[in-house]
Design a protein around this motif. Structure first.
Motif, PDB file in Angstrom:
ATOM      1  N   LEU A  12       0.834  -1.203   0.000  1.00 47.77           N
ATOM      2  CA  LEU A  12       0.000   0.000   0.000  1.00 47.77           C
ATOM      3  C   LEU A  12       0.872   1.258   0.000  1.00 47.77           C
ATOM      4  O   LEU A  12       0.558   2.239  -0.691  1.00 47.77           O
ATOM      5  CB  LEU A  12      -0.944   0.005   1.208  1.00 47.77           C
ATOM      6  N   MET A  13       1.961   1.229   0.749  1.00 49.99           N
ATOM      7  CA  MET A  13       2.897   2.362   0.750  1.00 49.99           C
ATOM      8  C   MET A  13       3.505   2.543  -0.643  1.00 49.99           C
ATOM      9  O   MET A  13       3.624   3.675  -1.134  1.00 49.99           O
ATOM     10  CB  MET A  13       4.017   2.121   1.777  1.00 49.99           C
ATOM     11  N   ARG A  14       3.859   1.447  -1.264  1.00 53.30           N
ATOM     12  CA  ARG A  14       4.436   1.482  -2.611  1.00 53.30           C
ATOM     13  C   ARG A  14       3.426   2.072  -3.602  1.00 53.30           C
ATOM     14  O   ARG A  14       3.775   2.904  -4.448  1.00 53.30           O
ATOM     15  CB  ARG A  14       4.855   0.069  -3.026  1.00 53.30           C
ATOM     16  N   ARG A  15       2.166   1.670  -3.461  1.00 55.33           N
ATOM     17  CA  ARG A  15       1.115   2.182  -4.356  1.00 55.33           C
ATOM     18  C   ARG A  15       0.958   3.699  -4.186  1.00 55.33           C
ATOM     19  O   ARG A  15       0.873   4.430  -5.172  1.00 55.33           O
ATOM     20  CB  ARG A  15      -0.207   1.469  -4.071  1.00 55.33           C
ATOM     21  N   ALA A  16       0.921   4.172  -2.944  1.00 54.20           N
ATOM     22  CA  ALA A  16       0.814   5.610  -2.689  1.00 54.20           C
ATOM     23  C   ALA A  16       2.006   6.343  -3.305  1.00 54.20           C
ATOM     24  O   ALA A  16       1.845   7.401  -3.916  1.00 54.20           O
ATOM     25  CB  ALA A  16       0.731   5.876  -1.188  1.00 54.20           C
ATOM     26  N   GLY A  17       3.190   5.771  -3.165  1.00 56.90           N
ATOM     27  CA  GLY A  17       4.383   6.385  -3.730  1.00 56.90           C
ATOM     28  C   GLY A  17       4.363   6.429  -5.247  1.00 56.90           C
ATOM     29  O   GLY A  17       4.765   7.432  -5.854  1.00 56.90           O
ATOM     30  N   LYS A  18       3.889   5.367  -5.874  1.00 57.99           N
ATOM     31  CA  LYS A  18       3.824   5.331  -7.343  1.00 57.99           C
ATOM     32  C   LYS A  18       2.832   6.351  -7.886  1.00 57.99           C
ATOM     33  O   LYS A  18       3.105   7.025  -8.890  1.00 57.99           O
ATOM     34  CB  LYS A  18       3.469   3.925  -7.826  1.00 57.99           C
ATOM     35  N   ILE A  19       1.689   6.466  -7.235  1.00 60.07           N
ATOM     36  CA  ILE A  19       0.690   7.462  -7.658  1.00 60.07           C
ATOM     37  C   ILE A  19       1.281   8.859  -7.525  1.00 60.07           C
ATOM     38  O   ILE A  19       1.161   9.701  -8.423  1.00 60.07           O
ATOM     39  CB  ILE A  19      -0.609   7.324  -6.847  1.00 60.07           C
ATOM     40  N   THR A  20       1.927   9.099  -6.407  1.00 62.04           N
ATOM     41  CA  THR A  20       2.512  10.417  -6.158  1.00 62.04           C
ATOM     42  C   THR A  20       3.605  10.726  -7.173  1.00 62.04           C
ATOM     43  O   THR A  20       3.662  11.836  -7.722  1.00 62.04           O
ATOM     44  CB  THR A  20       3.064  10.480  -4.728  1.00 62.04           C
ATOM     45  N   ALA A  21       4.472   9.776  -7.442  1.00 57.25           N
ATOM     46  CA  ALA A  21       5.553   9.995  -8.415  1.00 57.25           C
ATOM     47  C   ALA A  21       4.989  10.277  -9.808  1.00 57.25           C
ATOM     48  O   ALA A  21       5.493  11.156 -10.522  1.00 57.25           O
ATOM     49  CB  ALA A  21       6.488   8.793  -8.440  1.00 57.25           C
ATOM     50  N   ALA A  22       3.944   9.562 -10.194  1.00 54.61           N
ATOM     51  CA  ALA A  22       3.328   9.793 -11.509  1.00 54.61           C
ATOM     52  C   ALA A  22       2.655  11.166 -11.556  1.00 54.61           C
ATOM     53  O   ALA A  22       2.710  11.858 -12.584  1.00 54.61           O
ATOM     54  CB  ALA A  22       2.317   8.690 -11.821  1.00 54.61           C
ATOM     55  N   ALA A  23       2.048  11.580 -10.455  1.00 58.21           N
ATOM     56  CA  ALA A  23       1.421  12.906 -10.391  1.00 58.21           C
ATOM     57  C   ALA A  23       2.482  13.999 -10.484  1.00 58.21           C
ATOM     58  O   ALA A  23       2.299  15.023 -11.163  1.00 58.21           O
ATOM     59  CB  ALA A  23       0.609  13.046  -9.106  1.00 58.21           C
ATOM     60  N   ARG A  24       3.604  13.785  -9.823  1.00 64.49           N
ATOM     61  CA  ARG A  24       4.715  14.749  -9.896  1.00 64.49           C
ATOM     62  C   ARG A  24       5.248  14.824 -11.325  1.00 64.49           C
ATOM     63  O   ARG A  24       5.542  15.913 -11.830  1.00 64.49           O
ATOM     64  CB  ARG A  24       5.830  14.355  -8.933  1.00 64.49           C
ATOM     65  N   ALA A  25       5.375  13.697 -11.987  1.00 64.64           N
ATOM     66  CA  ALA A  25       5.850  13.689 -13.375  1.00 64.64           C
ATOM     67  C   ALA A  25       4.883  14.459 -14.280  1.00 64.64           C
ATOM     68  O   ALA A  25       5.318  15.222 -15.156  1.00 64.64           O
ATOM     69  CB  ALA A  25       6.021  12.257 -13.869  1.00 64.64           C
ATOM     70  N   LEU A  26       3.592  14.286 -14.061  1.00 60.59           N
ATOM     71  CA  LEU A  26       2.588  15.037 -14.819  1.00 60.59           C
ATOM     72  C   LEU A  26       2.791  16.535 -14.607  1.00 60.59           C
ATOM     73  O   LEU A  26       2.790  17.316 -15.553  1.00 60.59           O
ATOM     74  CB  LEU A  26       1.180  14.630 -14.392  1.00 60.59           C
ATOM     75  N   GLY A 102       1.516  15.162  -2.964  1.00 59.36           N
ATOM     76  CA  GLY A 102       1.223  14.088  -2.023  1.00 59.36           C
ATOM     77  C   GLY A 102      -0.083  13.410  -2.393  1.00 59.36           C
ATOM     78  O   GLY A 102      -1.012  14.069  -2.865  1.00 59.36           O
ATOM     79  N   ALA A 103      -0.147  12.106  -2.201  1.00 57.23           N
ATOM     80  CA  ALA A 103      -1.372  11.350  -2.459  1.00 57.23           C
ATOM     81  C   ALA A 103      -1.586  10.356  -1.321  1.00 57.23           C
ATOM     82  O   ALA A 103      -0.635   9.733  -0.841  1.00 57.23           O
ATOM     83  CB  ALA A 103      -1.295  10.611  -3.789  1.00 57.23           C
ATOM     84  N   TYR A 104      -2.838  10.227  -0.914  1.00 59.60           N
ATOM     85  CA  TYR A 104      -3.222   9.340   0.190  1.00 59.60           C
ATOM     86  C   TYR A 104      -4.129   8.248  -0.348  1.00 59.60           C
ATOM     87  O   TYR A 104      -5.132   8.519  -1.014  1.00 59.60           O
ATOM     88  CB  TYR A 104      -3.961  10.153   1.250  1.00 59.60           C
ATOM     89  N   ILE A 105      -3.753   6.997  -0.050  1.00 61.33           N
ATOM     90  CA  ILE A 105      -4.577   5.858  -0.452  1.00 61.33           C
ATOM     91  C   ILE A 105      -4.267   4.675   0.466  1.00 61.33           C
ATOM     92  O   ILE A 105      -3.121   4.469   0.865  1.00 61.33           O
ATOM     93  CB  ILE A 105      -4.345   5.479  -1.945  1.00 61.33           C
ATOM     94  N   GLY A 106      -5.280   3.955   0.841  1.00 56.45           N
ATOM     95  CA  GLY A 106      -5.098   2.745   1.635  1.00 56.45           C
ATOM     96  C   GLY A 106      -4.463   2.972   2.994  1.00 56.45           C
ATOM     97  O   GLY A 106      -3.810   2.083   3.522  1.00 56.45           O
TER      98      GLY A 106
END
Length: 145
Positions: A12-26, A102-106
């Protein structure tokens, strides 16, 4: 006290990090002359929500007497202090833009930041970005268990 995370929690931590990294790239892809920091903020919020997450910073409460943070990203242009509030400011050629996401999930938050050039930037600005990035990695190399 150290709390050891389960495999599920780590995922779940990894998923939050991946979403955040993709949002930062956007956000970084959007840093172009003519774009406002508010446009970047809205696109990042839409992206994060589309992933099933919630922007971590949006409506984050401030200290007593200070309003909650109004953005999904912190966007600081040039020499503005960190945690800038996104708004109608139009980016122009030569700006450098720091974006914190920052993104929050799970039950977990992802959080990351980067600084991006807006079009062609000065050698001095590029050196600032390069040295700051290298400083991060130099510090990270000194981390110990």
């Amino acid at each position: 006290m150290i709390i050891v995370k389960s495999e599920r929690e780590i995922e779940l931590m990894r998923r939050a990090g991946k979403i955040t990294a993709a949002a930062r790239a956007l956000a970084g892809e959007m840093v172009k002359p003519g774009v406002t920091t508010q446009e970047i903020d809205r696109a990042v919020e839409h992206f994060i929500r589309k992933q099933g997450a919630v922007p971590s910073f949006l409506h984050f409460p401030g200290p007593p007497g200070v309003r909650a943070f109004p953005g999904s990203v912190c966007a600081s242009v040039n020499d503005e202090i960190i945690h800038g509030i996104p708004g109608p400011r139009v980016l122009k050629e030569g700006d450098i833009v720091s974006v914190d996401v920052g993104a929050y999930i799970g039950g977990f938050h992802g959080d990351c930041a980067a600084t991006y050039p807006c079009g062609k930037i000065s050698e001095e600005a590029q050196r600032l970005i390069d040295v700051t990035r290298q400083s991060f990695f130099e510090g990270f190399a000194q981390a110990r268990e």
